[in-house]
Write a protein that holds these residues in place. Structure first.
Motif, PDB file in Angstrom:
ATOM      1  N   ALA A  16       0.834  -1.212   0.000  1.00 34.03           N
ATOM      2  CA  ALA A  16       0.000   0.000   0.000  1.00 34.03           C
ATOM      3  C   ALA A  16       0.864   1.256   0.000  1.00 34.03           C
ATOM      4  O   ALA A  16       0.576   2.222  -0.713  1.00 34.03           O
ATOM      5  CB  ALA A  16      -0.945  -0.011   1.203  1.00 34.03           C
ATOM      6  N   VAL A  17       1.942   1.259   0.783  1.00 37.59           N
ATOM      7  CA  VAL A  17       2.809   2.439   0.868  1.00 37.59           C
ATOM      8  C   VAL A  17       3.608   2.600  -0.424  1.00 37.59           C
ATOM      9  O   VAL A  17       3.754   3.709  -0.938  1.00 37.59           O
ATOM     10  CB  VAL A  17       3.726   2.376   2.110  1.00 37.59           C
ATOM     11  CG1 VAL A  17       4.732   3.520   2.113  1.00 37.59           C
ATOM     12  CG2 VAL A  17       2.878   2.412   3.374  1.00 37.59           C
ATOM     13  N   ARG A  18       4.087   1.509  -0.964  1.00 44.58           N
ATOM     14  CA  ARG A  18       4.837   1.590  -2.221  1.00 44.58           C
ATOM     15  C   ARG A  18       3.965   2.070  -3.376  1.00 44.58           C
ATOM     16  O   ARG A  18       4.466   2.598  -4.362  1.00 44.58           O
ATOM     17  CB  ARG A  18       5.455   0.240  -2.563  1.00 44.58           C
ATOM     18  CG  ARG A  18       6.693  -0.043  -1.754  1.00 44.58           C
ATOM     19  CD  ARG A  18       7.372  -1.277  -2.262  1.00 44.58           C
ATOM     20  NE  ARG A  18       8.689  -1.410  -1.643  1.00 44.58           N
ATOM     21  CZ  ARG A  18       9.477  -2.439  -1.824  1.00 44.58           C
ATOM     22  NH1 ARG A  18       9.097  -3.436  -2.613  1.00 44.58           N
ATOM     23  NH2 ARG A  18      10.639  -2.488  -1.232  1.00 44.58           N
ATOM     24  N   ALA A  19       2.661   1.895  -3.269  1.00 42.65           N
ATOM     25  CA  ALA A  19       1.735   2.313  -4.325  1.00 42.65           C
ATOM     26  C   ALA A  19       1.415   3.806  -4.280  1.00 42.65           C
ATOM     27  O   ALA A  19       0.796   4.326  -5.213  1.00 42.65           O
ATOM     28  CB  ALA A  19       0.446   1.495  -4.232  1.00 42.65           C
ATOM     29  N   ILE A  20       1.824   4.498  -3.225  1.00 45.31           N
ATOM     30  CA  ILE A  20       1.562   5.940  -3.137  1.00 45.31           C
ATOM     31  C   ILE A  20       2.481   6.641  -4.134  1.00 45.31           C
ATOM     32  O   ILE A  20       3.701   6.538  -4.027  1.00 45.31           O
ATOM     33  CB  ILE A  20       1.816   6.490  -1.707  1.00 45.31           C
ATOM     34  CG1 ILE A  20       0.974   5.743  -0.681  1.00 45.31           C
ATOM     35  CG2 ILE A  20       1.537   7.992  -1.666  1.00 45.31           C
ATOM     36  CD1 ILE A  20       1.354   6.045   0.768  1.00 45.31           C
ATOM     37  N   PRO A  21       1.910   7.358  -5.101  1.00 47.12           N
ATOM     38  CA  PRO A  21       2.754   8.020  -6.106  1.00 47.12           C
ATOM     39  C   PRO A  21       3.636   9.114  -5.497  1.00 47.12           C
ATOM     40  O   PRO A  21       3.279   9.753  -4.505  1.00 47.12           O
ATOM     41  CB  PRO A  21       1.744   8.646  -7.068  1.00 47.12           C
ATOM     42  CG  PRO A  21       0.465   7.924  -6.826  1.00 47.12           C
ATOM     43  CD  PRO A  21       0.491   7.533  -5.373  1.00 47.12           C
ATOM     44  N   ARG A  26      -0.785   9.851   1.830  1.00 48.30           N
ATOM     45  CA  ARG A  26      -1.958   9.126   2.324  1.00 48.30           C
ATOM     46  C   ARG A  26      -1.878   9.128   3.841  1.00 48.30           C
ATOM     47  O   ARG A  26      -0.797   9.151   4.409  1.00 48.30           O
ATOM     48  CB  ARG A  26      -1.982   7.676   1.841  1.00 48.30           C
ATOM     49  CG  ARG A  26      -1.991   7.479   0.336  1.00 48.30           C
ATOM     50  CD  ARG A  26      -3.320   7.845  -0.304  1.00 48.30           C
ATOM     51  NE  ARG A  26      -3.318   7.569  -1.727  1.00 48.30           N
ATOM     52  CZ  ARG A  26      -2.886   8.412  -2.661  1.00 48.30           C
ATOM     53  NH1 ARG A  26      -2.400   9.579  -2.329  1.00 48.30           N
ATOM     54  NH2 ARG A  26      -2.945   8.079  -3.936  1.00 48.30           N
ATOM     55  N   SER A  27      -3.035   9.065   4.477  1.00 48.57           N
ATOM     56  CA  SER A  27      -3.044   8.999   5.936  1.00 48.57           C
ATOM     57  C   SER A  27      -2.780   7.563   6.390  1.00 48.57           C
ATOM     58  O   SER A  27      -2.945   6.608   5.621  1.00 48.57           O
ATOM     59  CB  SER A  27      -4.389   9.475   6.485  1.00 48.57           C
ATOM     60  OG  SER A  27      -5.402   8.522   6.193  1.00 48.57           O
ATOM     61  N   ARG A  61      -0.555  11.963   9.214  1.00 51.74           N
ATOM     62  CA  ARG A  61      -1.731  11.877  10.084  1.00 51.74           C
ATOM     63  C   ARG A  61      -2.977  12.357   9.325  1.00 51.74           C
ATOM     64  O   ARG A  61      -2.874  13.132   8.381  1.00 51.74           O
ATOM     65  CB  ARG A  61      -1.530  12.746  11.324  1.00 51.74           C
ATOM     66  CG  ARG A  61      -0.441  12.241  12.231  1.00 51.74           C
ATOM     67  CD  ARG A  61      -0.188  13.242  13.323  1.00 51.74           C
ATOM     68  NE  ARG A  61       0.639  12.687  14.384  1.00 51.74           N
ATOM     69  CZ  ARG A  61       1.043  13.388  15.415  1.00 51.74           C
ATOM     70  NH1 ARG A  61       0.728  14.670  15.546  1.00 51.74           N
ATOM     71  NH2 ARG A  61       1.793  12.830  16.339  1.00 51.74           N
ATOM     72  N   SER A  62      -4.137  11.927   9.777  1.00 53.87           N
ATOM     73  CA  SER A  62      -5.400  12.305   9.131  1.00 53.87           C
ATOM     74  C   SER A  62      -5.635  13.807   9.125  1.00 53.87           C
ATOM     75  O   SER A  62      -6.286  14.335   8.228  1.00 53.87           O
ATOM     76  CB  SER A  62      -6.581  11.606   9.812  1.00 53.87           C
ATOM     77  OG  SER A  62      -6.491  10.217   9.625  1.00 53.87           O
ATOM     78  N   ASP A  63      -5.087  14.504  10.130  1.00 53.95           N
ATOM     79  CA  ASP A  63      -5.264  15.965  10.181  1.00 53.95           C
ATOM     80  C   ASP A  63      -4.196  16.688   9.354  1.00 53.95           C
ATOM     81  O   ASP A  63      -4.047  17.896   9.433  1.00 53.95           O
ATOM     82  CB  ASP A  63      -5.269  16.467  11.616  1.00 53.95           C
ATOM     83  CG  ASP A  63      -3.941  16.275  12.335  1.00 53.95           C
ATOM     84  OD1 ASP A  63      -2.983  15.717  11.736  1.00 53.95           O
ATOM     85  OD2 ASP A  63      -3.854  16.679  13.511  1.00 53.95           O
ATOM     86  N   ARG A  64      -3.431  15.921   8.563  1.00 52.95           N
ATOM     87  CA  ARG A  64      -2.412  16.407   7.635  1.00 52.95           C
ATOM     88  C   ARG A  64      -1.141  16.893   8.333  1.00 52.95           C
ATOM     89  O   ARG A  64      -0.290  17.513   7.721  1.00 52.95           O
ATOM     90  CB  ARG A  64      -2.959  17.466   6.683  1.00 52.95           C
ATOM     91  CG  ARG A  64      -4.162  16.945   5.899  1.00 52.95           C
ATOM     92  CD  ARG A  64      -4.574  17.783   4.739  1.00 52.95           C
ATOM     93  NE  ARG A  64      -3.641  17.818   3.634  1.00 52.95           N
ATOM     94  CZ  ARG A  64      -3.493  16.881   2.692  1.00 52.95           C
ATOM     95  NH1 ARG A  64      -4.199  15.784   2.757  1.00 52.95           N
ATOM     96  NH2 ARG A  64      -2.650  17.040   1.695  1.00 52.95           N
ATOM     97  N   THR A  65      -1.001  16.615   9.629  1.00 56.14           N
ATOM     98  CA  THR A  65       0.228  16.986  10.332  1.00 56.14           C
ATOM     99  C   THR A  65       1.222  15.828  10.269  1.00 56.14           C
ATOM    100  O   THR A  65       0.874  14.692   9.969  1.00 56.14           O
ATOM    101  CB  THR A  65      -0.036  17.349  11.808  1.00 56.14           C
ATOM    102  OG1 THR A  65      -0.612  16.223  12.476  1.00 56.14           O
ATOM    103  CG2 THR A  65      -0.956  18.550  11.921  1.00 56.14           C
TER     104      THR A  65
END
Length: 96
Positions: A16-21, A26-27, A61-65
């Motif tokens: 999943a992490v390797r698939a992040i362009p 991603r959170s 994090r989900s809050d973008r921090t």
């Protein structure tokens, strides 16, 4: 048709992490969902500490921090990929 068993969580997180362009984030919760374990955001964080060769800096994090323990390095790596990161004191946030 043969039945396949689900991937072990660590391998599912790796994929999943390797698939992040490059240049995207991603959170932890999104990675957990893509890894087939919705609600396992903390588990993703634990896995990222042990997995080698994955672009861990693309997970936020989900809050973008950014997590304080790695925020400076993560911000540097994200900026190198063109992601905008705003710093306020010791806190970093990915700008949408």
């Amino acid at each position: 048709m043969p039945v396949t068993s689900p991937l072990p969580f660590s391998e599912a997180v790796r994929r999943a992490v390797r698939a992040i362009p490059r240049g995207e984030v991603r959170s932890y919760a999104q990675v957990a969902l893509y890894a087939g374990k919705p609600g396992a955001a903390r588990g993703v964080g634990r896995e990222l500490k042990t997995l080698k060769g994955v672009p861990w800096w693309r997970v936020i994090r989900s809050d973008r921090t950014l997590a304080p323990a790695v925020a400076h390095e993560q911000a540097r790596r994200l900026a190198a990929e063109g992601v905008q990161v705003k710093q306020q004191g010791e806190h970093f946030r990915v700008v949408p």
